[in-house]
Design a protein around this motif. Structure first.
Motif, PDB file in Angstrom:
ATOM      1  N   GLU A  23       0.827  -1.200   0.000  1.00 17.44           N
ATOM      2  CA  GLU A  23       0.000   0.000   0.000  1.00 17.44           C
ATOM      3  C   GLU A  23       0.862   1.251   0.000  1.00 17.44           C
ATOM      4  O   GLU A  23       0.585   2.207  -0.740  1.00 17.44           O
ATOM      5  CB  GLU A  23      -0.927   0.024   1.214  1.00 17.44           C
ATOM      6  CG  GLU A  23      -1.996  -1.049   1.192  1.00 17.44           C
ATOM      7  CD  GLU A  23      -1.532  -2.383   1.774  1.00 17.44           C
ATOM      8  OE1 GLU A  23      -0.353  -2.444   2.206  1.00 17.44           O
ATOM      9  OE2 GLU A  23      -2.309  -3.342   1.777  1.00 17.44           O
ATOM     10  N   ILE A  26       2.209   1.866  -3.348  1.00  8.62           N
ATOM     11  CA  ILE A  26       1.206   2.443  -4.261  1.00  8.62           C
ATOM     12  C   ILE A  26       1.004   3.923  -3.951  1.00  8.62           C
ATOM     13  O   ILE A  26       0.922   4.768  -4.858  1.00  8.62           O
ATOM     14  CB  ILE A  26      -0.116   1.657  -4.157  1.00  8.62           C
ATOM     15  CG1 ILE A  26       0.081   0.252  -4.741  1.00  8.62           C
ATOM     16  CG2 ILE A  26      -1.236   2.367  -4.900  1.00  8.62           C
ATOM     17  CD1 ILE A  26      -1.047  -0.685  -4.450  1.00  8.62           C
ATOM     18  N   ASN A  27       0.959   4.255  -2.658  1.00  5.36           N
ATOM     19  CA  ASN A  27       0.818   5.655  -2.273  1.00  5.36           C
ATOM     20  C   ASN A  27       1.974   6.495  -2.784  1.00  5.36           C
ATOM     21  O   ASN A  27       1.782   7.608  -3.285  1.00  5.36           O
ATOM     22  CB  ASN A  27       0.746   5.775  -0.751  1.00  5.36           C
ATOM     23  CG  ASN A  27      -0.603   5.290  -0.250  1.00  5.36           C
ATOM     24  OD1 ASN A  27      -1.564   5.260  -1.010  1.00  5.36           O
ATOM     25  ND2 ASN A  27      -0.662   4.893   1.005  1.00  5.36           N
ATOM     26  N   ALA A  30       1.633   7.206  -6.357  1.00  9.59           N
ATOM     27  CA  ALA A  30       0.659   8.260  -6.604  1.00  9.59           C
ATOM     28  C   ALA A  30       1.245   9.621  -6.267  1.00  9.59           C
ATOM     29  O   ALA A  30       1.049  10.596  -6.994  1.00  9.59           O
ATOM     30  CB  ALA A  30      -0.602   8.001  -5.803  1.00  9.59           C
ATOM     31  N   LYS A  31       2.001   9.692  -5.188  1.00 12.75           N
ATOM     32  CA  LYS A  31       2.639  10.951  -4.782  1.00 12.75           C
ATOM     33  C   LYS A  31       3.631  11.423  -5.828  1.00 12.75           C
ATOM     34  O   LYS A  31       3.709  12.608  -6.153  1.00 12.75           O
ATOM     35  CB  LYS A  31       3.381  10.726  -3.450  1.00 12.75           C
ATOM     36  CG  LYS A  31       2.487  10.825  -2.256  1.00 12.75           C
ATOM     37  CD  LYS A  31       2.589  12.229  -1.640  1.00 12.75           C
ATOM     38  CE  LYS A  31       1.466  12.438  -0.638  1.00 12.75           C
ATOM     39  NZ  LYS A  31       1.417  11.391   0.430  1.00 12.75           N
ATOM     40  N   VAL A  36      -0.071   4.686 -12.807  1.00  9.66           N
ATOM     41  CA  VAL A  36      -0.183   3.226 -12.850  1.00  9.66           C
ATOM     42  C   VAL A  36      -1.652   2.904 -13.024  1.00  9.66           C
ATOM     43  O   VAL A  36      -2.527   3.714 -12.724  1.00  9.66           O
ATOM     44  CB  VAL A  36       0.357   2.559 -11.564  1.00  9.66           C
ATOM     45  CG1 VAL A  36       1.843   2.704 -11.471  1.00  9.66           C
ATOM     46  CG2 VAL A  36      -0.329   3.109 -10.342  1.00  9.66           C
TER      47      VAL A  36
END
Lengths: 397, 97
Positions: A23, A26-27, A30-31, A36
């Protein structure tokens, strides 16, 4: 939904991520603004995701920070396919060869056309062009500029006043405007002008040559009027004698004119017969029946079927049967004489040239016999009497 | 946020009739049937599995449960979730504005 555009062209990867903190990874993706998509969990501590090929290098610091590991599962898109194709040597060579050959063939002169020539042979034009380096299978980049080519070809073709060279792809068009040449006079042998008949000269004009007779002199048939030999006996030159000679000539005419003449005249009555023609056989279709005329004339018209100016052995024939009657016309003696003289005059003009001039005419004698008028007329005519006689080179000297 | 500024924000929101997500950093959820969920203004993924997905928000968190959940796309403030969604539940989000 927010899948980047043109992923197939840019190439993308399917990754499997394993680690305690998927997780967090993934964060951080995104940051970092790394796009993706299609993130699916595959287990408690693993997930699958897709991302663009160009972003793959940027993953490493993120992986290190979050303690995850990745494995590439699939490679998709054009960059990978291109790399796979590039590994096949024959294929690459084929592609390169294809473009090379295409380029080579399209930078070649394939045909040279000649246009607008009527008297200059196309072969001569092509020859001239070849000497200037313009011929089929020549490289286009080896050609001189079109202006220069047209100038040089013009210089090589004496009969052309302008030559235009135009390139259209692999095709060269040579347009020719021919110089209009003065017509050459026909070649003539050296010649004399001689008399065509016995006459008295009334007019002589020698454009070329030596006049041998003077006005009012008598000449016999065959006498030289204008000589084509210049100079004396030692130094002589033969030329083409030219000039105009007129003389008085006498023509005697025996004329007979009937006082009564019969003519055939159509009455306007007629009959029509139609036939179909097969080869040399005709089958009558219409116009049966007897002909009610005592005198008739038959006119036949044949109209074959044609196909492209070739006549077929099949056609249509019509016969026109016209009734005729005979009409008699009688004239007086005076009219008959006049007619006879007119006819003789027309005959003279037709025989001896239209510029003949009648000086005088004399009726020697006339008589009336058996419904006809017999006359003997003498015409005095001024007419052209010159005729060409070629000078034979060696006259038996 | 201080009390005064919060009050001011609330007042402007009421007066100007602005949507709340703009002012208060509230999540905006777009749910398409039970198949697709688009969430704006999230603060990252807290837990992620095929049956349960927990997103952290500016305040508290959002729990989504279902089957075959997957993140179709994710950005820093937006996420699109696909799969079959059964529950959407807010956790730890107080009543105080």
């Amino acid at each position: 939904m927010k899948i980047p555009t043109m992923i197939h062209l840019r190439g993308y990867l399917t990754l499997t991520v394993r680690g305690e903190h998927v997780e967090a990874f993934i964060n951080s993706l995104a940051k970092a603004g790394i796009p993706v998509w299609d993130v699916t969990p595959t287990g408690a501590h693993s997930a699958e995701l897709k991302l663009l090929l160009k972003d793959f290098r940027r993953l490493r610091p993120l992986l290190k920070r979050t303690g995850c590991r990745t494995r590439i599962k699939e490679r998709n898109g054009y960059p990978f396919r291109a790399r796979r194709l590039l590994k096949r040597k024959a294929f690459v060579i084929g592609v390169v060869m294809f473009f090379a050959i295409l380029l080579a063939l399209s930078s070649m002169v394939w045909n040279v056309e000649v246009e607008g020539n009527a008297t200059i042979a196309s072969e001569d034009v092509l020859d001239a062009a070849k000497q200037e380096g313009l011929y089929p299978f020549q490289w286009i980049f080896k050609l001189q500029s079109m202006d220069k080519l047209s100038g040089n070809i013009t210089a090589r073709l004496p009969g052309a006043s302008w030559v235009g060279v135009e390139r259209n792809g692999t095709r060269i068009r040579i347009q020719i405007v021919e110089a209009s040449m003065p017509e050459k006079p026909p070649l003539q042998n050296p010649r004399h002008l001689i008399s065509t008949r016995d006459a008295v000269i009334t007019y002589i004009y020698a454009e070329k040559g030596v006049p041998k007779v003077a006005i009012n002199s008598r000449v016999k048939k065959g006498d030289i009027l204008i000589s084509g030999v210049l100079g004396d006996e030692e130094n002589s030159e033969r030329i083409v004698a030219k000039g105009e000679v007129k003389g008085l000539v006498w023509h005697e005419y025996d004329i007979e004119i009937p006082l009564v003449t019969t003519h055939k005249v159509y009455t306007g009555e007629g009959k029509k017969r139609s036939y179909v023609v097969f080869g040399d056989r005709a089958v009558q279709l219409w116009g049966y029946g007897k002909i009610p005329f005592s005198q008739q004339e038959t006119l036949t018209f044949y109209d074959p079927l044609t196909w492209r100016s070739r006549s077929l052995p099949l056609g249509w024939m019509t016969e026109k049967i016209m009734e005729v009657t005979e009409v008699q016309r009688s004239i007086t003696e005076e009219e008959a004489k006049k007619e006879g003289i007119e006819g003789a005059r027309r005959d003279i003009l037709a025989k001896y040239g239209a510029n003949s001039k009648f000086i005088s005419q004399k009726i020697l004698h006339d008589k009336r016999e058996n419904g006809k008028v017999y006359m003997k007329v003498l015409f005095e005519v001024e007419e052209t009497i010159a005729k060409e006689l070629p000078i034979v080179y060696d006259q038996g000297e | 946020m201080s009390r005064i500024s919060r009050k001011l924000q609330k007042w402007t929101q009421e007066v100007l009739d602005l949507p709340q997500d703009l002012l208060f950093d509230l999540p905006r959820l777009t749910l398409v049937g039970n198949k697709e969920l688009h969430i704006e203004n999230h603060r990252g993924v807290r837990h992620f599995s095929g049956e349960r997905l927990v997103l952290s928000l500016s305040e508290g968190s959002l729990e989504i449960s279902g089957t075959g959940l997957a993140i179709q796309a994710i950005q820093s403030h937006e996420v699109t979730i696909i799969g079959t969604i059964h529950h959407i539940q807010y956790i730890g989000m107080g009543e105080k504005p």
